[in-house]
Design a protein around this motif. Sequence first.
Motif, short mmCIF file in Angstrom:
data_model
loop_
_atom_site.label_atom_id
_atom_site.label_comp_id
_atom_site.label_asym_id
_atom_site.label_seq_id
_atom_site.Cartn_x
_atom_site.Cartn_y
_atom_site.Cartn_z
N PHE A 30 -1.73 31.84 -2.51
CA PHE A 30 -1.94 30.61 -3.27
C PHE A 30 -3.28 29.99 -2.92
N LYS A 31 -3.73 29.11 -3.79
CA LYS A 31 -5.00 28.41 -3.58
C LYS A 31 -4.73 26.92 -3.41
N ALA A 32 -5.67 26.23 -2.77
CA ALA A 32 -5.55 24.78 -2.57
C ALA A 32 -5.29 24.09 -3.91
N ASP A 33 -4.35 23.15 -3.90
CA ASP A 33 -3.95 22.34 -5.06
C ASP A 33 -3.00 23.06 -6.02
N ASP A 34 -2.63 24.32 -5.71
CA ASP A 34 -1.63 24.99 -6.54
C ASP A 34 -0.27 24.30 -6.39
N TYR A 35 0.47 24.18 -7.50
CA TYR A 35 1.84 23.68 -7.46
C TYR A 35 2.75 24.88 -7.18
N LEU A 36 3.40 24.88 -6.03
CA LEU A 36 4.21 26.02 -5.60
C LEU A 36 5.68 25.85 -5.96
N PRO A 47 10.72 30.53 1.02
CA PRO A 47 9.37 30.84 1.49
C PRO A 47 9.24 30.76 3.01
N LEU A 48 8.48 31.69 3.57
CA LEU A 48 8.01 31.61 4.95
C LEU A 48 6.49 31.53 4.88
N LEU A 49 5.92 30.54 5.55
CA LEU A 49 4.48 30.33 5.45
C LEU A 49 3.75 31.18 6.49
N ILE A 50 2.93 32.10 6.00
CA ILE A 50 2.17 33.01 6.85
C ILE A 50 0.82 32.40 7.21
N GLU A 51 0.20 31.75 6.25
CA GLU A 51 -1.13 31.19 6.45
C GLU A 51 -1.32 30.02 5.50
N GLY A 52 -2.03 28.98 5.97
CA GLY A 52 -2.33 27.84 5.13
C GLY A 52 -1.48 26.63 5.45
N ARG A 93 8.60 18.46 -4.56
CA ARG A 93 7.41 19.12 -5.12
C ARG A 93 6.58 19.65 -3.96
N ALA A 94 6.16 20.90 -4.03
CA ALA A 94 5.35 21.51 -2.98
C ALA A 94 3.98 21.84 -3.56
N ILE A 95 2.93 21.28 -2.94
CA ILE A 95 1.56 21.49 -3.40
C ILE A 95 0.73 22.05 -2.25
N THR A 101 -0.92 32.03 2.27
CA THR A 101 -0.02 33.12 1.89
C THR A 101 1.41 32.78 2.26
N LEU A 102 2.32 33.09 1.36
CA LEU A 102 3.75 32.94 1.60
C LEU A 102 4.43 34.30 1.56
#
Length: 210
Positions: A30-36, A47-52, A93-95, A101-102
């Motif tokens: 994902f990129k900054a400001d993406d709505y996840l 989701p598990l957050l790998i990076e970011g 909401r997740a932004i 990376t998830l």
Amino acid sequence: MKEELLQAYGFIFENELINEIASIASFKKFKADDYLIEIGDNIKSMPLLIEGAIKILREDEKGDEILLYFLERGDTCAMTLTCCLGKSKSKIRAIAETNGTLVMIPIEKMEEWLTKYKSWRNFVFDSYNVRLNEMLEAIDTLAFMNLDERLFKYLTDKAKVLGTTEILNTHQQIAYDMNTSRVVISRILKSLELQNKIKLNRNKIEILDF
């Protein structure tokens, strides 16, 4: 994928679980400001957050948002866990705050792993506990702190998550997160600068008193 999982979760999960996650999960960049995740979404994977870094927001009936907490590497979202286990729609909401990376885990694996892997069970329970404490802290902040204190806490919390003393946000973006106006945020930021707590630059805030 396994190498990334080991770096982010190897100290939490046993190797057998890491192998199983690597075999069935999918990567999502994902990129900054993406709505996840959007409010009302049907959650089909955890989701598990790998990076970011990701910010989790709640919305009221008028459409105003408030920040609940940040997620960073090695985290998952307790609100998403609840939706997965309860098979209910998303209430948050997740932004994306940064690029990252998830790893997405199918929801049918969640209950199976609760009984199969002790480390997974502990991770889920610990995640609930951490996020509950963070939401209680958010309530305390709203109830007991004035806006000056809330804003400085917001800045220092974000700095800890991002691992930098420089916050690259506009005053309007901060106002959205704190559910107030840009004019109010700009006034308080100037006051914090006069107190030598921060230094203001164009679309950048440097935290001095950290």
